[in-house]
Design a protein around this motif. Sequence first.
Motif, PDB file in Angstrom:
ATOM      1  N   ILE A  75       0.833  -1.211   0.000  1.00  0.00           N
ATOM      2  CA  ILE A  75       0.000   0.000   0.000  1.00  0.00           C
ATOM      3  C   ILE A  75       0.863   1.255   0.000  1.00  0.00           C
ATOM      4  CG2 ILE A  75      -1.600   1.358   1.406  1.00  0.00           C
ATOM      5  CD1 ILE A  75      -2.856  -1.322   2.282  1.00  0.00           C
ATOM      6  N   ALA A  76       1.894   1.292   0.853  1.00  0.00           N
ATOM      7  CA  ALA A  76       2.772   2.461   0.917  1.00  0.00           C
ATOM      8  C   ALA A  76       3.551   2.626  -0.378  1.00  0.00           C
ATOM      9  CB  ALA A  76       3.730   2.330   2.098  1.00  0.00           C
ATOM     10  N   LEU A  77       4.057   1.522  -0.926  1.00  0.00           N
ATOM     11  CA  LEU A  77       4.846   1.591  -2.147  1.00  0.00           C
ATOM     12  C   LEU A  77       3.993   2.032  -3.328  1.00  0.00           C
ATOM     13  CD1 LEU A  77       7.863   0.844  -2.852  1.00  0.00           C
ATOM     14  CD2 LEU A  77       6.914  -1.217  -3.906  1.00  0.00           C
ATOM     15  N   ILE A  78       2.829   1.415  -3.478  1.00  0.00           N
ATOM     16  CA  ILE A  78       1.940   1.778  -4.588  1.00  0.00           C
ATOM     17  C   ILE A  78       1.443   3.206  -4.441  1.00  0.00           C
ATOM     18  CG2 ILE A  78      -0.301   1.278  -5.647  1.00  0.00           C
ATOM     19  CD1 ILE A  78       0.199  -1.678  -5.022  1.00  0.00           C
ATOM     20  N   GLY A  79       1.220   3.655  -3.200  1.00  0.00           N
ATOM     21  CA  GLY A  79       0.830   5.047  -2.993  1.00  0.00           C
ATOM     22  C   GLY A  79       1.893   6.013  -3.488  1.00  0.00           C
ATOM     23  N   GLY A  80       3.156   5.706  -3.200  1.00  0.00           N
ATOM     24  CA  GLY A  80       4.250   6.541  -3.690  1.00  0.00           C
ATOM     25  C   GLY A  80       4.357   6.505  -5.205  1.00  0.00           C
ATOM     26  N   VAL A  81       4.226   5.318  -5.789  1.00  0.00           N
ATOM     27  CA  VAL A  81       4.291   5.185  -7.247  1.00  0.00           C
ATOM     28  C   VAL A  81       3.178   5.985  -7.905  1.00  0.00           C
ATOM     29  CG1 VAL A  81       4.002   3.575  -9.172  1.00  0.00           C
ATOM     30  CG2 VAL A  81       5.442   2.932  -7.232  1.00  0.00           C
ATOM     31  N   ALA A  82       1.948   5.853  -7.391  1.00  0.00           N
ATOM     32  CA  ALA A  82       0.811   6.554  -7.982  1.00  0.00           C
ATOM     33  C   ALA A  82       0.976   8.075  -7.884  1.00  0.00           C
ATOM     34  CB  ALA A  82      -0.484   6.125  -7.289  1.00  0.00           C
ATOM     35  N   THR A  83       1.446   8.547  -6.746  1.00  0.00           N
ATOM     36  CA  THR A  83       1.668   9.986  -6.572  1.00  0.00           C
ATOM     37  C   THR A  83       2.680  10.507  -7.582  1.00  0.00           C
ATOM     38  OG1 THR A  83       1.186   9.831  -4.208  1.00  0.00           O
ATOM     39  CG2 THR A  83       2.399  11.775  -4.951  1.00  0.00           C
TER      40      THR A  83
END
Length: 340
Positions: A102-110
């Motif tokens: 969740i944290a990694l994908i959140g950073g990627v999406a941002t």
Amino acid sequence: MTTAPERARDDVSLRESIPPVRQWAKTFVVGLFMGTADGVPGVSGGTIALIAGVYERLIAAITAVTPGRFVDGVRALTPLDGGVSLDRAAAVLEEVDGWFLIALIGGVATAVVLVGQAVEWADEHYPVLMFGLFFGLIGASAVILLREVAIRTLPEAVAAVAGVAVAFVASGYSEALLSGSGFLVIFVAGAIAVSAMILPGLSGSLLLVILGQYTFMYDRLGAFVDAVGALLTGGPLSRVTGPGVDVVTFICGGLVGLFTIARVIRKALDVNREVTYAFLVALVLGALRAPITTLSDPVEYPSVVWNTATIQAFAGAAVVGAVFVFVLDWYAVDIDLDAV
């Protein structure tokens, strides 16, 4: 949060499973760098994951996501199976290292959204410089990857030739055949591009360029972000639905690709690593045609005329892109394909 949990616990509570804010932030920042890399052709988010030391954990987390665990997570959050239980949902998250994802994908999406805004602006005002930069990024990445792949056997040579041919031909015709051609094309483009994220050296954005979907999807993403911003200030909902459907279709394709095509690629690597990587690396080399072909489209870029000034600007930007990749490779790590 860059350290995987030792094991999943059936009796874990939601509060116990949530990692400290510092770990969240660290993983989110890694995601930002990965998303920025995947947002431009020629630089791989997988390479950034390798450099940051989270690559193996990322692969383990992705492969841990199965249909059975997904269903278990949905059941835990619905009243269909003994009532809603956040603790059971937390246990499923722990099994798949979910908070890390969740944290990694959140950073990627941002990062992808931010890069998208920059790409949309550059595509409108300085397309020659933008695609020249992409050419340099792709070319330098090809040089670095070719350094790691030795063509020793006939199957490896055939795979390399096939990879160059596929990328070269696709780069010449995809823009006219596929760009904006409907939900199926967008879905497939998302599946292919996102699945490339887990491979060091192979950029998902590069595959979007080959498929003729790169600028189209960033235009749609930009339109969606603008429409959402307008909606929050009283704008019409109708502006959101059009680009929103395209963005959601791409994301759905990406999720399918991440958990299907990515597994196929991993299986191919397990069966014959050398042949598979010869093909994948050759795709990067063949894709050098893509920025030039895209920029030469008279419909998309009617103001671009190939003259001395245009060639000089394109070449100068290409040099900048190549230098950036070579510096990144010099100060980071050599891509060790045998360790993947």
